[in-house]
Design an enzyme around this catalytic site. Structure first.
Site, PDB file in Angstrom:
ATOM      1  CB  ALA A 146      -0.946  -0.019   1.194  1.00  0.00           C
ATOM      2  CG  HIS A 147      -0.993   4.853   1.371  1.00  0.00           C
ATOM      3  ND1 HIS A 147      -0.575   5.550   2.491  1.00  0.00           N
ATOM      4  CD2 HIS A 147      -2.146   4.239   1.733  1.00  0.00           C
ATOM      5  CE1 HIS A 147      -1.438   5.392   3.470  1.00  0.00           C
ATOM      6  NE2 HIS A 147      -2.406   4.600   3.043  1.00  0.00           N
ATOM      7  CG  ASP A 148       2.653   7.325   2.124  1.00  0.00           C
ATOM      8  OD1 ASP A 148       3.440   8.094   1.549  1.00  0.00           O
ATOM      9  OD2 ASP A 148       1.413   7.487   2.114  1.00  0.00           O
ATOM     10  CG  ASP A 149       3.508   0.018   2.716  1.00  0.00           C
ATOM     11  OD1 ASP A 149       3.113   0.591   3.737  1.00  0.00           O
ATOM     12  OD2 ASP A 149       2.835  -0.831   2.090  1.00  0.00           O
ATOM     13  CG  ASN A 166       1.568   5.840   6.398  1.00  0.00           C
ATOM     14  OD1 ASN A 166       2.427   6.638   6.001  1.00  0.00           O
ATOM     15  ND2 ASN A 166       0.264   6.025   6.190  1.00  0.00           N
TER      16      ASN A 166
END
Length: 226
Positions: A146-149, A166
């Site tokens: 997912a986003h910002d990993d 995150n």
């Protein structure tokens, strides 16, 4: 003697095990979409395999074969993070710098992302946006990112694992099949998360964690250099 095919790059696969054979087919799928790689064969530390064939390709020798072939691209097709890092370090010690980044044509990759050299992303992987994958990361079939990993170097993500947004995963961590990592969690380096585990809280480095919610059950003394 093989004649080099124009507009392709030569590549050799390190390993001959199950994952290595899957990577071979991944490369074939890339070539079916657009001719990209000329697969020369395999490298294997097991001398008993030298001179044999796997998937009709020759086992050319061990990692020392790269001394005489510095311009060939390499994919280190070994699932275990410590072993993968040891092989990469051995190749680098020989002065080898060409590591292939391989992304299956069916993988859905975000536009605003950073993907490190040597990383392999398998069929059916779905990713989001604004994430970072380090060098020599393996994301196996049907996993999601997912986003910002932030997945550090040599991380292995097994099939169908789910990583929420995150999330930070430290170097060399091995996330098991169908494991789930909740939003904002941090997992330390060289940790193993068991299959089906649900990581709801951050985990330390160098442990094995299992269960739902995932809890450390033992410390690990294994690093890539051991």
């Amino acid at each position: 003697m093989t004649t080099h095919k124009p507009h392709t790059q030569r590549i050799v696969i390190v390993g001959t095990g199950g994952h290595a054979r899957e990577v071979h087919e991944l490369i074939e799928d890339i070539n079916a979409a657009a001719p990209t790689w000329e697969i020369m064969g395999w490298l294997d530390s097991n001398t008993a395999t030298h001179g044999t064939t796997v998937h009709d390709l020759p086992v050319l020798g061990d990692i020392d074969w790269l001394r005489a072939n510095p311009n060939v691209y390499v994919t280190v097709a070994i699932g275990a993070p410590p072993t993968r890092r040891r092989v990469v370090e051995s190749a680098r010690a020989l002065g080898h710098t060409r590591f292939a980044t391989l992304i299956h044509p069916t993988a859905l990759i975000g536009r605003r992302v950073e993907i490190g050299e040597g990383t392999v992303i398998c069929a059916g992987v779905i990713t989001s946006t604004d994430y970072r994958l380090g060098h020599h990361v393996l994301i196996n079939r049907m996993a999601t990112v997912a986003h910002d990993d932030d997945l550090h170097d040599f991380v292995t993500i097994a099939p169908s694992a789910v990583i929420s947004g995150n999330v930070t995963i430290g170097e060399g961590t091995d996330l098991g099949t169908n494991a789930t990592v909740n939003q904002g969690v941090e997992i330390g380096a060289w940790t193993i998360v068991g299959s089906g585990a649900v990581v709801t809280k951050s985990l330390p480095a160098n442990c094995t964690a299992v269960g739902a919610p995932a809890r450390p059950i033992k410390e690990r003394q294994v690093g890539w250099h051991l």
